[in-house]
Enzyme design. Structure first.
Site, PDB file in Angstrom:
ATOM      1  N   LYS A 177      25.103  35.077  51.071  1.00 22.49           N
ATOM      2  CA  LYS A 177      26.383  35.784  51.021  1.00 22.49           C
ATOM      3  C   LYS A 177      26.917  35.967  52.434  1.00 22.49           C
ATOM      4  O   LYS A 177      26.128  36.122  53.365  1.00 22.49           O
ATOM      5  CB  LYS A 177      26.206  37.148  50.339  1.00 22.49           C
ATOM      6  CG  LYS A 177      25.610  37.096  48.938  1.00 22.49           C
ATOM      7  CD  LYS A 177      26.557  36.470  47.934  1.00 22.49           C
ATOM      8  CE  LYS A 177      25.942  36.503  46.526  1.00 22.49           C
ATOM      9  NZ  LYS A 177      26.831  35.891  45.522  1.00 22.49           N
ATOM     10  N   GLU A 206      27.886  28.687  43.755  1.00 23.82           N
ATOM     11  CA  GLU A 206      28.494  27.607  42.976  1.00 23.82           C
ATOM     12  C   GLU A 206      29.653  26.926  43.687  1.00 23.82           C
ATOM     13  O   GLU A 206      29.913  25.741  43.465  1.00 23.82           O
ATOM     14  CB  GLU A 206      28.947  28.137  41.604  1.00 23.82           C
ATOM     15  CG  GLU A 206      30.204  28.994  41.591  1.00 23.82           C
ATOM     16  CD  GLU A 206      29.974  30.432  42.007  1.00 23.82           C
ATOM     17  OE1 GLU A 206      30.964  31.177  42.123  1.00 23.82           O
ATOM     18  OE2 GLU A 206      28.806  30.820  42.215  1.00 23.82           O
ATOM     19  N   HIS A 295      23.375  25.738  38.161  1.00 25.95           N
ATOM     20  CA  HIS A 295      24.190  26.956  38.143  1.00 25.95           C
ATOM     21  C   HIS A 295      25.184  26.823  36.995  1.00 25.95           C
ATOM     22  O   HIS A 295      25.885  25.825  36.890  1.00 25.95           O
ATOM     23  CB  HIS A 295      24.932  27.123  39.474  1.00 25.95           C
ATOM     24  CG  HIS A 295      25.582  28.461  39.632  1.00 25.95           C
ATOM     25  ND1 HIS A 295      26.599  28.892  38.813  1.00 25.95           N
ATOM     26  CD2 HIS A 295      25.356  29.471  40.512  1.00 25.95           C
ATOM     27  CE1 HIS A 295      26.974  30.106  39.186  1.00 25.95           C
ATOM     28  NE2 HIS A 295      26.231  30.477  40.211  1.00 25.95           N
ATOM     29  N   SER A 380      20.100  36.357  37.841  1.00 22.91           N
ATOM     30  CA  SER A 380      20.882  36.513  39.065  1.00 22.91           C
ATOM     31  C   SER A 380      22.199  37.201  38.747  1.00 22.91           C
ATOM     32  O   SER A 380      22.829  36.904  37.736  1.00 22.91           O
ATOM     33  CB  SER A 380      21.139  35.134  39.692  1.00 22.91           C
ATOM     34  OG  SER A 380      21.932  35.235  40.846  1.00 22.91           O
TER      35      SER A 380
END
Length: 486
Positions: A177, A206, A295, A380
Site C-alpha cells: 500500500k 489488482e 486476484h 484479504s
C-alpha cells in the site's frame, strides 16, 4: 423415391411454429440425473404470469439447444440427448416469486477442458431472457469424466508447502500500500520491510500493472532484490506475487518470463483477464514450476446480489478446474462482503477432495474432484492482528492471511506491523495446539502475547476494537431439516 410419401412423413415429424419450452422437451419432472450429467442450480425470478416450470424449461432450452421457435434441423440431431432437462423446481424459502430450478446437461454438450465453452452454454444467453426478471447461477456439479479433462492447479497446497518448507499453520502476507503511486525503489522498500518483519509473502494489488510512476520492469527488479535480501537475512523462503496482468497474452508471457528469470516463485493475474487467458497462464506456470495467484478483481459486479448473477462458489469451482493455486475467497470478518458460513463454503470448494451437500454453506451438490489439486484460499481485506483467533477458527491452517493495511498502517512502521501479525499467529496456533478454546480465549491469548511484543501491543491498541458489522447480502437460502443443522 416417392416424393409425395416423403413429404407426408416430413409433415408428421415436423411442424413449424412456436411451442412452449416445456412442450419441446426441456422439462422432465421424472428425470433422474445421470452420474455423467453436468448439473446446474439456478435461482430464477419469472415475470408475472410466467409459470415457474415453463421458466425453468426456458433456462434449460436457452442454455443448450433451443431457440424461440421450432426448427426442422432439430431432426438432424439426437435431440433427446442434446436437450438440457429442467427436472426440479421449488420455491426459494422466504423469498416469494423466486424459485430454485435444477437443470441437467448431457456431457456431450461440452468441449473437454474449456471453461470458455462451459460458460458460453451455462451463462451465455439465459441471463438476458425476457420471461425472467432475474436469474442467478447458484451451484454446479461436474462429473468425474469432465473434471478429468482439466489439469487443475499447477502447484497445489501440498506442493506449495513443500516448496516453502512451511507446515501446520496459515501463511502470512500483505498487499503493498498504497496501491498506486509509489516509485519502484520505494515499492521494493515496502516489500523488504514486510518480509523482514516475518511475513511469508507480499503482493501487488489488482490494479498495479505498468503505469507512468512505475514501469513493471522496475517493480519486478526492486521487488526481487527485496525478496532475496529478506530471504537471506531470515533464512526463510519468501515471495512476492508479481502481477503480470496486461493488455495481451503476449505481454503477459513476457512479464512472466522476466519474473522467472529473476527467481520469483509466484506470479499473479486478475480474474478480469478471462478464462481462456487464465487457463493459458496456468499451463505456462505448470511448465515453468511457478505458483499462480488469482486476484478475484471484478467478481462483485456479478456475485454479490442474491437474485441475479453468479455465486462465487461457482466461480471458485471454475477456477479450480481452470488451474489457479491461490484464490481470494473472502474473510467474513473483514471489510468485504461475506457471510461466515457462505465464505466457508467457498473455502471448502477450494480445499476439499470431495464436497458433500452442505446447504447452510450454499453447497447443493456433491462434487468429486477426482484428485485435482487443491487451491489455497486467501483471506484479504480489512483484517488485523486482533482478529487472528477468529480467522484461525473460521478457516484453519490452509489459508493465506493477508494483512495489507494491518501491516503497512502499523504505528511503529511496516516491519513492526509484520512482526505483530507473525507473533499473533504463532501465539494463536500454539494455544490451539495446546487444546485451548481460541474462540473464547482469543483476546486474552493475544494480550498475553502482547506483553512480550510491543508491535503486537501497538496493533491491538490501534485496531483491537475495529469491526465491520454489516449485514451480508449473499447468504444461503434453504429449508432447515433434521439432517441439515446449522
Amino acid at each position: 423415391m416417392d416424393t409425395k410419401t416423403t413429404e407426408i412423413k416430413g409433415k408428421e415429424r415436423y411442424k413449424a411454429g412456436v411451442l412452449k419450452y416445456a412442450q419441446m422437451g426441456y422439462w422432465d419432472g421424472d428425470y433422474v440425473p445421470k452420474d455423467t450429467d453436468v448439473l446446474a442450480l439456478f435461482r430464477i425470478t419469472p415475470q408475472e404470469g410466467v409459470d415457474p416450470v415453463e421458466a425453468a424449461a426456458a433456462v434449460a432450452g436457452e442454455s443448450s439447444t433451443a431457440t424461440w421457435t421450432v426448427v426442422w434441423t432439430d431432426r438432424l440431431t439426437a435431440c433427446d440427448s442434446y436437450r438440457a432437462k429442467a427436472y426440479r423446481v421449488e420455491p426459494v424459502p422466504g423469498t416469494p416469486g423466486q424459485y430454485f430450478c435444477y437443470v441437467a446437461y448431457d456431457l456431450i454438450l461440452f468441449e473437454e477442458g474449456s471453461i470458455a465453452n462451459l460458460t458460453a452454454s451455462i451463462i451465455g444467453n439465459v441471463f438476458s431472457f425476457k420471461p425472467l426478471k432475474a436469474a442467478r447461477l447458484e451451484d454446479m456439479r461436474f462429473p468425474v469424466a469432465y473434471v478429468k479433462t482439466y489439469k487443475g492447479p499447477p502447484t497445489g497446497i501440498v506442493g506449495e508447502r513443500e516448496r516453502l518448507d512451511k507446515f501446520g499453520k496459515p501463511l502470512l502476507g500483505a498487499t503493498t500500500k498504497p496501491k498506486l503511486g509509489l516509485s519502484g525503489k520505494n515499492y521494493g522498500r515496502v516489500v523488504y520491510e514486510g518480509l523482514k518483519g516475518g511475513l511469508d509473502f507480499m503482493k501487488d494489488d489488482e490494479n498495479i500493472n505498468s503505469q507512468p510512476f512505475m514501469h513493471w520492469r522496475d517493480r519486478f527488479l526492486y521487488v526481487m532484490e527485496a525478496v532475496n535480501l529478506a530471504s537471506a537475512q531470515t533464512g526463510e523462503v519468501k515471495g512476492h506475487y508479481l502481477n503480470i496482468t496486461a493488455g495481451t497474452m503476449e505481454e503477459m508471457y513476457r512479464r512472466a518470463e522476466f519474473a522467472k528469470s529473476l527467481g520469483s516463485v509466484i506470479v499473479m493475474v486478475d480474474l478480469i483477464i478471462g478464462y481462456t487467458a487464465i487457463q493459458s497462464i496456468s499451463e505456462w506456470c505448470r511448465q515453468n514450476d511457478m505458483i499462480l495467484h488469482m486476484h478475484r478483481a471484478g467478481h462483485g459486479t456479478y456475485t454479490r446480489q442474491k437474485n441475479h448473477g453468479i455465486s462465487f462458489r461457482v466461480i471458485a469451482k471454475w477456477l479450480r478446474l481452470a488451474g489457479v493455486d491461490h484464490l481470494h475467497c473472502g474473510t467474513a470478518v473483514g471489510k468485504l462482503e461475506g457471510d461466515p458460513l457462505t465464505v466457508q463454503g467457498y473455502y471448502n470448494v477450494c480445499r476439499e477432495p470431495f464436497n458433500t451437500v452442505d446447504l447452510p454453506r450454499g453447497i447443493f451438490f456433491e462434487q468429486d474432484w477426482a484428485d485435482l489439486r487443491k487451491v489455497m484460499p486467501v483471506a484479504s481485506g480489512g483484517i488485523h492482528a486482533g482478529q487472528m483467533h477468529q480467522l484461525l477458527s473460521l478457516f484453519g491452517d490452509d489459508v493465506v492471511l493477508q494483512f495489507g493495511g494491518g501491516t503497512i498502517g502499523h504505528p511503529m512502521g511496516i516491519q513492526a506491523g509484520a512482526t505483530a501479525n507473525r507473533v499473533a499467529l504463532e501465539a494463536m496456533v500454539l494455544a490451539r495446539n495446546e487444546g485451548r478454546n481460541i474462540d473464547v480465549e482469543g483476546p486474552e491469548i493475544l494480550r498475553a502475547a502482547a506483553k512480550w511484543c510491543k508491535p503486537l501491543e501497538a496493533a491491538l491498541d490501534t485496531w483491537g476494537n475495529i469491526t465491520f458489522n454489516y449485514t451480508s447480502t449473499d447468504t444461503s437460502d434453504f429449508v432447515p431439516t433434521a439432517s441439515v443443522a446449522m
